[in-house]
Design a protein around this motif. Sequence first.
Motif, PDB file in Angstrom:
ATOM      1  N   GLU A 123       0.836  -1.194   0.000  1.00 23.61           N
ATOM      2  CA  GLU A 123       0.000   0.000   0.000  1.00 23.61           C
ATOM      3  C   GLU A 123       0.873   1.248   0.000  1.00 23.61           C
ATOM      4  OE1 GLU A 123      -2.959   0.005   3.085  1.00 23.61           O
ATOM      5  OE2 GLU A 123      -3.147  -2.180   3.039  1.00 23.61           O
ATOM      6  N   GLY A 124       0.346   2.330  -0.572  1.00 26.02           N
ATOM      7  CA  GLY A 124       1.007   3.620  -0.480  1.00 26.02           C
ATOM      8  C   GLY A 124       2.003   3.925  -1.578  1.00 26.02           C
ATOM      9  N   ILE A 125       2.051   3.097  -2.648  1.00 29.18           N
ATOM     10  CA  ILE A 125       3.009   3.357  -3.724  1.00 29.18           C
ATOM     11  C   ILE A 125       2.310   3.565  -5.066  1.00 29.18           C
ATOM     12  CG2 ILE A 125       4.837   2.084  -2.539  1.00 29.18           C
ATOM     13  CD1 ILE A 125       4.412  -0.206  -4.549  1.00 29.18           C
ATOM     14  N   GLY A 126       0.984   3.671  -5.049  1.00 29.59           N
ATOM     15  CA  GLY A 126       0.225   3.793  -6.287  1.00 29.59           C
ATOM     16  C   GLY A 126      -0.205   2.427  -6.777  1.00 29.59           C
ATOM     17  N   GLY A 127      -1.220   2.403  -7.611  1.00 22.89           N
ATOM     18  CA  GLY A 127      -1.708   1.137  -8.139  1.00 22.89           C
ATOM     19  C   GLY A 127      -2.610   0.417  -7.158  1.00 22.89           C
ATOM     20  N   ASN A 128      -3.305  -0.597  -7.668  1.00 21.08           N
ATOM     21  CA  ASN A 128      -4.237  -1.372  -6.865  1.00 21.08           C
ATOM     22  C   ASN A 128      -3.564  -2.594  -6.265  1.00 21.08           C
ATOM     23  OD1 ASN A 128      -6.429   0.327  -7.652  1.00 21.08           O
ATOM     24  ND2 ASN A 128      -6.572  -0.801  -9.588  1.00 21.08           N
ATOM     25  N   LEU A 129      -4.135  -3.100  -5.191  1.00 23.94           N
ATOM     26  CA  LEU A 129      -3.690  -4.364  -4.623  1.00 23.94           C
ATOM     27  C   LEU A 129      -4.309  -5.498  -5.433  1.00 23.94           C
ATOM     28  CD1 LEU A 129      -4.092  -3.658  -0.796  1.00 23.94           C
ATOM     29  CD2 LEU A 129      -2.055  -3.351  -2.217  1.00 23.94           C
ATOM     30  N   TYR A 130      -3.524  -6.496  -5.772  1.00 28.46           N
ATOM     31  CA  TYR A 130      -4.039  -7.642  -6.520  1.00 28.46           C
ATOM     32  C   TYR A 130      -3.079  -8.811  -6.366  1.00 28.46           C
ATOM     33  CZ  TYR A 130      -0.541  -6.503 -10.069  1.00 28.46           C
ATOM     34  OH  TYR A 130       0.646  -6.247 -10.715  1.00 28.46           O
ATOM     35  N   ASN A 131      -3.540  -9.984  -6.743  1.00 25.65           N
ATOM     36  CA  ASN A 131      -2.706 -11.186  -6.710  1.00 25.65           C
ATOM     37  C   ASN A 131      -3.020 -12.027  -7.937  1.00 25.65           C
ATOM     38  OD1 ASN A 131      -1.427 -13.658  -6.253  1.00 25.65           O
ATOM     39  ND2 ASN A 131      -1.753 -13.569  -4.043  1.00 25.65           N
ATOM     40  N   GLY A 132      -2.104 -12.017  -8.899  1.00 22.86           N
ATOM     41  CA  GLY A 132      -2.243 -12.824 -10.104  1.00 22.86           C
ATOM     42  C   GLY A 132      -1.162 -13.879 -10.207  1.00 22.86           C
ATOM     43  N   THR A 133      -0.614 -14.281  -9.058  1.00 18.10           N
ATOM     44  CA  THR A 133       0.525 -15.202  -9.067  1.00 18.10           C
ATOM     45  C   THR A 133       0.165 -16.582  -9.602  1.00 18.10           C
ATOM     46  OG1 THR A 133       0.072 -15.772  -6.750  1.00 18.10           O
ATOM     47  CG2 THR A 133       1.671 -14.022  -7.155  1.00 18.10           C
ATOM     48  N   ALA A 134      -1.099 -16.990  -9.439  1.00 19.83           N
ATOM     49  CA  ALA A 134      -1.497 -18.326  -9.892  1.00 19.83           C
ATOM     50  C   ALA A 134      -1.308 -18.495 -11.390  1.00 19.83           C
ATOM     51  CB  ALA A 134      -2.951 -18.593  -9.510  1.00 19.83           C
ATOM     52  N   LYS A 135      -1.425 -17.422 -12.142  1.00 16.73           N
ATOM     53  CA  LYS A 135      -1.232 -17.487 -13.598  1.00 16.73           C
ATOM     54  C   LYS A 135       0.137 -18.060 -13.947  1.00 16.73           C
ATOM     55  CE  LYS A 135      -0.429 -14.429 -17.551  1.00 16.73           C
ATOM     56  NZ  LYS A 135      -1.038 -15.283 -18.571  1.00 16.73           N
ATOM     57  N   TYR A 136       1.128 -17.787 -13.095  1.00 18.51           N
ATOM     58  CA  TYR A 136       2.497 -18.220 -13.373  1.00 18.51           C
ATOM     59  C   TYR A 136       2.882 -19.498 -12.637  1.00 18.51           C
ATOM     60  CZ  TYR A 136       2.626 -13.567 -15.317  1.00 18.51           C
ATOM     61  OH  TYR A 136       2.341 -12.450 -16.063  1.00 18.51           O
ATOM     62  N   GLY A 137       1.947 -20.054 -11.862  1.00 20.95           N
ATOM     63  CA  GLY A 137       2.222 -21.279 -11.132  1.00 20.95           C
ATOM     64  C   GLY A 137       2.669 -21.063  -9.706  1.00 20.95           C
ATOM     65  N   SER A 138       2.702 -19.803  -9.257  1.00 15.51           N
ATOM     66  CA  SER A 138       3.103 -19.479  -7.891  1.00 15.51           C
ATOM     67  C   SER A 138       1.891 -19.498  -6.973  1.00 15.51           C
ATOM     68  CB  SER A 138       3.759 -18.097  -7.859  1.00 15.51           C
ATOM     69  OG  SER A 138       3.910 -17.619  -6.535  1.00 15.51           O
ATOM     70  N   ALA A 139       2.131 -19.848  -5.716  1.00 17.68           N
ATOM     71  CA  ALA A 139       1.057 -19.872  -4.722  1.00 17.68           C
ATOM     72  C   ALA A 139       0.964 -18.564  -3.951  1.00 17.68           C
ATOM     73  CB  ALA A 139       1.269 -21.031  -3.758  1.00 17.68           C
ATOM     74  N   GLY A 140       1.689 -17.521  -4.394  1.00 18.25           N
ATOM     75  CA  GLY A 140       1.563 -16.226  -3.742  1.00 18.25           C
ATOM     76  C   GLY A 140       2.863 -15.506  -3.468  1.00 18.25           C
ATOM     77  N   LYS A 141       4.004 -16.144  -3.711  1.00 17.78           N
ATOM     78  CA  LYS A 141       5.305 -15.541  -3.414  1.00 17.78           C
ATOM     79  C   LYS A 141       5.800 -14.633  -4.541  1.00 17.78           C
ATOM     80  CE  LYS A 141       9.511 -15.368  -1.423  1.00 17.78           C
ATOM     81  NZ  LYS A 141       9.802 -14.731  -0.123  1.00 17.78           N
ATOM     82  N   LEU A 142       5.576 -15.013  -5.777  1.00 21.20           N
ATOM     83  CA  LEU A 142       6.182 -14.363  -6.939  1.00 21.20           C
ATOM     84  C   LEU A 142       5.765 -12.903  -7.068  1.00 21.20           C
ATOM     85  CD1 LEU A 142       7.923 -14.838  -9.532  1.00 21.20           C
ATOM     86  CD2 LEU A 142       5.755 -15.338 -10.701  1.00 21.20           C
TER      87      LEU A 142
END
Length: 352
Positions: A123-142
Amino acid sequence: MTNLKFLRFSLLVSLAFINVFSFYSCNKEDTNNDDASVTEDALKLDEYFYINEEKTVVNYILSSEDYNSFLVPDTEKDFSKITKKVYEHFEDDFDFIFILSNEKEQPSGLYYGVTYTAQNNIEGIGGNLYNGTAKYGSAGKLKSVIHMPRTEYIKNGPFLHEIMHYWGNYDFIETQENGHWGFSSIGGQLGGFDELVDSGDNTYIGKLNGEKGFGTFANGGNSIPYSNAELYLMGLIGADELNDIKIAKNAKTTKYGEFAADEIITLTASDIVAKHGERKPSVAASQKLFNAIVVVISKSALSKDVMNSLEDNIENFSRNAAPDASWGNTNNFWMATKEKATLNIVIPNPKK
C-alpha cells in the motif's frame, strides 16, 4: 486487469502496455543438443532442464519454434510456460524469475527487457492491490517475471530497470511516459532528471549527475543507481527521507536535455502520503532480501564460454559487495540500493 499488464523497456522506444492471455504449445521434437557442452557438469532435472554446477543458472532447452516465439516483436508472449516449468521442480520460493534468451545480437524491433508483474501487496506506492501469481504457477510468493533477450544485459542493463518495475511507476506520480518518470526530478532507473535549471520563458534544462541530458523512460542502464524516490517505493527509506519531486506539466523536448513546459509543480513527501497513504509495510518491516532464479532458454545446451560469462555476471550482480574491476562503474543490485537490499540467486534444492 492490472495483474496481467506488463512493462516493456527499450533503449529506442517508449513503454507500451498489453495484456497477455495466449498459450503456446511445447514441441520438443526438433530440439538440437549436438553442440551441448555444459550438460556433462550439470544437474539434470529432466531431459531439457538443467542446473549448472554452481547452482546459479537453469538452462531450459526449447524447440526452435517455442524459443523463437519469445523473440517476435509486438506479439503477446506467455512466459507462464517457463515459470510453470520452474515450479514443477522447485517450491514457491522466488520473488523474481529472470528469463534470458541466448541471443548474440539484439533482435530487431524487440524490447531490451520486459517485466510482467504478478501481484502488488504494498500500500502507499500507487496502483491497486491484486494477486495474479497463480497465472504463473506461484502460490503467492512471486512478484514479477522478467525477460531479456541477451544474457549480457545482466551486466549492462536494463536489469536494474526491469527489477524496479515491480514497484513503479503505477500512478505514483503523474507522468507523460506511462510507467516511467518522464519529465520529473526523480532521476533514477525509470528516467527523469535530478537537477532542474530554469532558463526563463517556461524553458528548462534537465541534468543528471551534474551533466546536461536525461531520459524520460530510462537512464544509462546499470550505470545509474536507484534514486531517492525509487528507494522509497522499494521500502528502503521512509517518508522522512523522501525528497521533494518536481514535475513538468505538458512538457515538450526542444533539444537535447532541454524542454518547454506549462509549469513546474512540486510534490512534497506530505503530498505523496496524502495522495497514496503511508507505505505499508513500512521501511522497518519491508523486505530487504529478495530471492530469484535465473532461467536461460535456448535451442541447445549452452556452451561453456556462454555459461562461464553468465556465471561471472550473475555472481557480480548478486554479490553483497562491489562487483569486480571488469564491471567498471556499473552498479550491481546491492550497490544500486545504496547497500540497503540484497539479492539471492543461489538455486535451492529441487522438490523430492
